[in-house]
Scaffold this motif. Structure first.
Motif, PDB file in Angstrom:
ATOM      1  N   LEU A  70       0.834  -1.214   0.000  1.00 28.74           N
ATOM      2  CA  LEU A  70       0.000   0.000   0.000  1.00 28.74           C
ATOM      3  C   LEU A  70       0.866   1.260   0.000  1.00 28.74           C
ATOM      4  CD1 LEU A  70      -2.768  -1.120   2.533  1.00 28.74           C
ATOM      5  CD2 LEU A  70      -2.897  -1.078   0.031  1.00 28.74           C
ATOM      6  N   HIS A  71       1.947   1.233   0.758  1.00 30.89           N
ATOM      7  CA  HIS A  71       2.858   2.379   0.794  1.00 30.89           C
ATOM      8  C   HIS A  71       3.452   2.638  -0.586  1.00 30.89           C
ATOM      9  CE1 HIS A  71       5.929   5.143   2.192  1.00 30.89           C
ATOM     10  NE2 HIS A  71       6.855   4.378   1.614  1.00 30.89           N
ATOM     11  N   TYR A  72       3.865   1.593  -1.255  1.00 31.60           N
ATOM     12  CA  TYR A  72       4.434   1.738  -2.600  1.00 31.60           C
ATOM     13  C   TYR A  72       3.372   2.202  -3.593  1.00 31.60           C
ATOM     14  CZ  TYR A  72       9.255   0.090  -2.237  1.00 31.60           C
ATOM     15  OH  TYR A  72      10.610  -0.001  -1.985  1.00 31.60           O
ATOM     16  N   LEU A  74       0.704   4.102  -2.992  1.00 26.50           N
ATOM     17  CA  LEU A  74       0.457   5.524  -2.772  1.00 26.50           C
ATOM     18  C   LEU A  74       1.628   6.366  -3.280  1.00 26.50           C
ATOM     19  CD1 LEU A  74      -1.138   5.363   0.801  1.00 26.50           C
ATOM     20  CD2 LEU A  74      -2.312   5.729  -1.395  1.00 26.50           C
ATOM     21  N   ALA A  75       2.855   5.865  -3.093  1.00 24.52           N
ATOM     22  CA  ALA A  75       4.025   6.589  -3.583  1.00 24.52           C
ATOM     23  C   ALA A  75       4.008   6.688  -5.108  1.00 24.52           C
ATOM     24  CB  ALA A  75       5.296   5.897  -3.113  1.00 24.52           C
ATOM     25  N   LEU A  76       3.569   5.624  -5.763  1.00 26.79           N
ATOM     26  CA  LEU A  76       3.484   5.650  -7.228  1.00 26.79           C
ATOM     27  C   LEU A  76       2.428   6.655  -7.684  1.00 26.79           C
ATOM     28  CD1 LEU A  76       4.482   4.296  -9.882  1.00 26.79           C
ATOM     29  CD2 LEU A  76       2.518   2.757  -9.694  1.00 26.79           C
ATOM     30  N   LEU A  77       1.276   6.686  -7.004  1.00 27.17           N
ATOM     31  CA  LEU A  77       0.212   7.618  -7.378  1.00 27.17           C
ATOM     32  C   LEU A  77       0.627   9.058  -7.146  1.00 27.17           C
ATOM     33  CD1 LEU A  77      -2.903   5.688  -5.989  1.00 27.17           C
ATOM     34  CD2 LEU A  77      -2.220   5.973  -8.381  1.00 27.17           C
ATOM     35  N   ASP A  78       1.476   9.282  -6.146  1.00 28.58           N
ATOM     36  CA  ASP A  78       1.949  10.645  -5.878  1.00 28.58           C
ATOM     37  C   ASP A  78       2.814  11.183  -7.006  1.00 28.58           C
ATOM     38  OD1 ASP A  78       0.635  10.864  -3.484  1.00 28.58           O
ATOM     39  OD2 ASP A  78       2.357  10.260  -2.254  1.00 28.58           O
ATOM     40  N   ARG A  79       3.284  10.314  -7.873  1.00 24.52           N
ATOM     41  CA  ARG A  79       4.082  10.762  -9.006  1.00 24.52           C
ATOM     42  C   ARG A  79       3.213  11.290 -10.138  1.00 24.52           C
ATOM     43  NH1 ARG A  79       9.260   8.512  -8.366  1.00 24.52           N
ATOM     44  NH2 ARG A  79       9.400   6.699  -7.003  1.00 24.52           N
ATOM     45  N   THR A  80       1.888  11.100 -10.055  1.00 23.57           N
ATOM     46  CA  THR A  80       0.985  11.485 -11.134  1.00 23.57           C
ATOM     47  C   THR A  80       0.410  12.870 -10.898  1.00 23.57           C
ATOM     48  OG1 THR A  80      -0.986  10.570 -10.076  1.00 23.57           O
ATOM     49  CG2 THR A  80       0.361   9.060 -11.373  1.00 23.57           C
ATOM     50  N   PRO A  81       0.012  13.584 -11.959  1.00 25.35           N
ATOM     51  CA  PRO A  81      -0.622  14.901 -11.798  1.00 25.35           C
ATOM     52  C   PRO A  81      -1.968  14.818 -11.086  1.00 25.35           C
ATOM     53  CG  PRO A  81       0.151  14.569 -14.055  1.00 25.35           C
ATOM     54  CD  PRO A  81       0.248  13.254 -13.369  1.00 25.35           C
ATOM     55  N   ASP A  82      -2.710  13.715 -11.327  1.00 22.14           N
ATOM     56  CA  ASP A  82      -4.058  13.578 -10.737  1.00 22.14           C
ATOM     57  C   ASP A  82      -4.240  12.132 -10.252  1.00 22.14           C
ATOM     58  OD1 ASP A  82      -6.716  13.544 -10.049  1.00 22.14           O
ATOM     59  OD2 ASP A  82      -7.427  14.534 -11.878  1.00 22.14           O
ATOM     60  N   PRO A  83      -3.904  11.836  -8.977  1.00 19.97           N
ATOM     61  CA  PRO A  83      -4.004  10.454  -8.477  1.00 19.97           C
ATOM     62  C   PRO A  83      -5.407   9.866  -8.582  1.00 19.97           C
ATOM     63  CG  PRO A  83      -2.705  11.800  -6.989  1.00 19.97           C
ATOM     64  CD  PRO A  83      -3.297  12.740  -7.989  1.00 19.97           C
ATOM     65  N   VAL A  84      -6.433  10.665  -8.297  1.00 10.77           N
ATOM     66  CA  VAL A  84      -7.808  10.147  -8.338  1.00 10.77           C
ATOM     67  C   VAL A  84      -8.173   9.702  -9.746  1.00 10.77           C
ATOM     68  CG1 VAL A  84     -10.240  10.704  -7.987  1.00 10.77           C
ATOM     69  CG2 VAL A  84      -8.528  11.541  -6.364  1.00 10.77           C
ATOM     70  N   LYS A  85      -7.857  10.517 -10.729  1.00 16.55           N
ATOM     71  CA  LYS A  85      -8.148  10.157 -12.124  1.00 16.55           C
ATOM     72  C   LYS A  85      -7.357   8.923 -12.535  1.00 16.55           C
ATOM     73  CE  LYS A  85      -8.265  12.037 -16.813  1.00 16.55           C
ATOM     74  NZ  LYS A  85      -7.634  10.862 -17.404  1.00 16.55           N
ATOM     75  N   ALA A  86      -6.091   8.820 -12.077  1.00 14.40           N
ATOM     76  CA  ALA A  86      -5.270   7.657 -12.426  1.00 14.40           C
ATOM     77  C   ALA A  86      -5.882   6.375 -11.885  1.00 14.40           C
ATOM     78  CB  ALA A  86      -3.855   7.837 -11.879  1.00 14.40           C
ATOM     79  N   VAL A  87      -6.340   6.404 -10.620  1.00 16.41           N
ATOM     80  CA  VAL A  87      -6.976   5.227 -10.033  1.00 16.41           C
ATOM     81  C   VAL A  87      -8.247   4.866 -10.791  1.00 16.41           C
ATOM     82  CG1 VAL A  87      -8.092   4.298  -7.971  1.00 16.41           C
ATOM     83  CG2 VAL A  87      -6.003   5.652  -7.747  1.00 16.41           C
ATOM     84  N   ASP A  88      -9.044   5.871 -11.125  1.00 13.82           N
ATOM     85  CA  ASP A  88     -10.300   5.632 -11.837  1.00 13.82           C
ATOM     86  C   ASP A  88     -10.042   5.011 -13.205  1.00 13.82           C
ATOM     87  OD1 ASP A  88     -13.237   5.975 -11.954  1.00 13.82           O
ATOM     88  OD2 ASP A  88     -12.750   7.323 -13.629  1.00 13.82           O
ATOM     89  N   ASP A  89      -9.070   5.535 -13.938  1.00 13.31           N
ATOM     90  CA  ASP A  89      -8.757   4.996 -15.264  1.00 13.31           C
ATOM     91  C   ASP A  89      -8.236   3.560 -15.178  1.00 13.31           C
ATOM     92  OD1 ASP A  89      -9.503   7.406 -16.335  1.00 13.31           O
ATOM     93  OD2 ASP A  89      -7.456   8.166 -16.578  1.00 13.31           O
ATOM     94  N   CYS A  90      -7.389   3.307 -14.174  1.00 12.28           N
ATOM     95  CA  CYS A  90      -6.849   1.949 -14.007  1.00 12.28           C
ATOM     96  C   CYS A  90      -7.950   0.959 -13.649  1.00 12.28           C
ATOM     97  CB  CYS A  90      -5.767   1.940 -12.926  1.00 12.28           C
ATOM     98  SG  CYS A  90      -4.247   2.783 -13.382  1.00 12.28           S
TER      99      CYS A  90
END
Length: 422
Positions: A70-72, A74-90
């Protein structure tokens, strides 16, 4: 007979066809190791630290790594401009291809669509972040507890288990959706290159060796398998004919056949030239034992896989029959033993291909060349002479002295005969 129930054959067949039509066409690349292989060394197929995918999810010995996953993630999502959109698309991408993903597994997956997608997302994000951090380990990430030497070594082992895989196309989706929009993602190497860089220390090959395969990558173990294959994969025409194995190393050595460490970058590039069997060095240690067993298990079931690795270890099994064979090959630097004693290594090779079937043996031609040399009487006599008369300096000196004495005696006889007639 009146009143007897009619056999419902038509109804049964119709229901079976309907049920089968609901299932996607199988393209299995991930399955449980068969019991006949597992019983020989069960530990080689079980994760020690982390579970990836559904087959070992939730087992007790791997639960401690869930928080690191989980830590990794969240760290990966923090590299994205929009974490919420990235999760939704995935999430949408994974759920859209749910049936296609499940078809990669040889057994039914009991997770719901939502739970299965979430598990793939967390596991996939962990792998991608791990590969990125490993590739950037010189940029101040040394304090990460996951990147300690022993944990990285164990993670390499666990991520290369046949039962511990998720389809590689899932990883590529996640990498494309999460990383490519970011600046760091555009600066990174392609995902297969990152994965190869992570596993390279246990493969003992040059980086330029990667990329020889043009087939679709199935998963991380499949990537390792394809990167190990020789560049030229011409099939030995003798592989499907009747053939005989060669003798063990000590027997061949007594017959005058020599062993030499080859400098080839290709582990499977064995050559037999002028009585010398040239073998690239093979390193044996804890990580490679599990890796080789899983690669062999992968080749046993995956229809698109060439059986080079299985053929290689069948050949080595016949070269190594006793600890004396191990000792000889270690002395010749063909084997690099960082694992156990000579007897343990001998037992490993004698068991690694038990219960294994090879449809096409890729070293049939090599065995035929070695056997022809072994069965040639001239070479046998030559080897016997060397063994009996050239084993140590004193024997050689005695042989030379005897030869000189014989020549002198012959000359003396000739002169005596000539003097008599004169």
């Amino acid at each position: 007979m009146a009143g007897s129930p009619e056999f419902p054959g038509e109804a049964w067949l119709t229901s079976i066809k309907i049920e089968q039509s609901k299932k996607p066409l199988s393209n299995w690349s991930i399955w449980r190791v068969p019991n006949n292989l597992r019983n020989l060394d069960e530990d080689a197929y079980i994760p020690h630290l982390i579970s990836i995918g559904p087959l070992h999810h939730g087992t007790k010995n791997v639960l401690a790594m869930e928080s690191h996953k989980l830590h990794y993630m969240l760290a990966l999502l923090d590299r994205t401009p929009d974490p919420v959109k990235a999760v939704d698309d995935c999430a949408k991408a994974i759920q859209r291809f749910d049936k296609h993903i499940r078809a990669c597994y040889a057994e039914p997956i009991s997770f719901t669509e939502s739970d299965f997608a979430k598990m793939l997302f967390v596991d996939g994000c962990f792998i991608i972040e791990l590969l990125i951090r490993y590739s950037m380990r010189n940029l101040g990430l040394q304090e990460d507890p996951v990147l300690t030497t022993w944990m990285v070594s164990t993670l390499r082992r666990d991520l290369a288990l046949l039962e511990n895989q998720i389809p590689f196309f899932v990883l590529e989706w996640l990498f494309k959706v999460i990383m490519m929009p970011s600046a760091i993602g555009r600066s990174l190497a392609a995902l297969p290159e990152l994965a190869f860089g992570f596993f390279k220390p246990v493969l003992f090959m040059k980086k330029e060796k990667f990329g020889v395969s043009k087939r679709t990558i199935t998963h991380l173990l499949g990537l390792i398998h394809d990167s190990c294959l020789p560049p030229s994969r011409g099939r030995d025409p003798k592989g499907k004919r009747a053939w005989q194995f060669m003798h063990c190393a000590t027997v061949l050595s007594k017959a005058g056949i020599e062993f030499e460490k080859d400098t080839s970058k290709d582990l499977f590039d064995l050559k037999f030239e002028r009585g010398i069997l040239k073998i690239p060095p093979l390193r044996i240690h804890d990580s490679t034992v599990s890796l080789y067993r899983n690669l062999i298990a992968y080749e046993q079931r995956f229809q698109g896989s060439a059986q080079y690795i299985t053929s290689y270890f069948i050949l080595m099994d016949h070269l190594i029959d006793t600890p004396k064979d191990v000792e000889l090959l270690v002395q010749k630097r063909v084997l690099e033993n960082d694992w156990g004693g000579w007897e343990e290594v001998s037992d490993l090779f004698n068991s690694i291909c038990k219960q294994v079937v090879v449809q096409e043996f890729y070293y049939a031609g090599l065995c035929e060349e070695v056997n022809q040399h072994y069965n040639t009487e001239w070479y046998r006599y030559k080897a016997d002479f060397r063994r009996d008369h050239c084993t140590n300096p004193w024997t050689i000196i005695s042989l030379i002295a005897g030869s000189v004495l014989l020549v002198l005696t012959a000359l003396q006889t000739v002169y005596s005969v000539l003097g008599y007639y004169q």
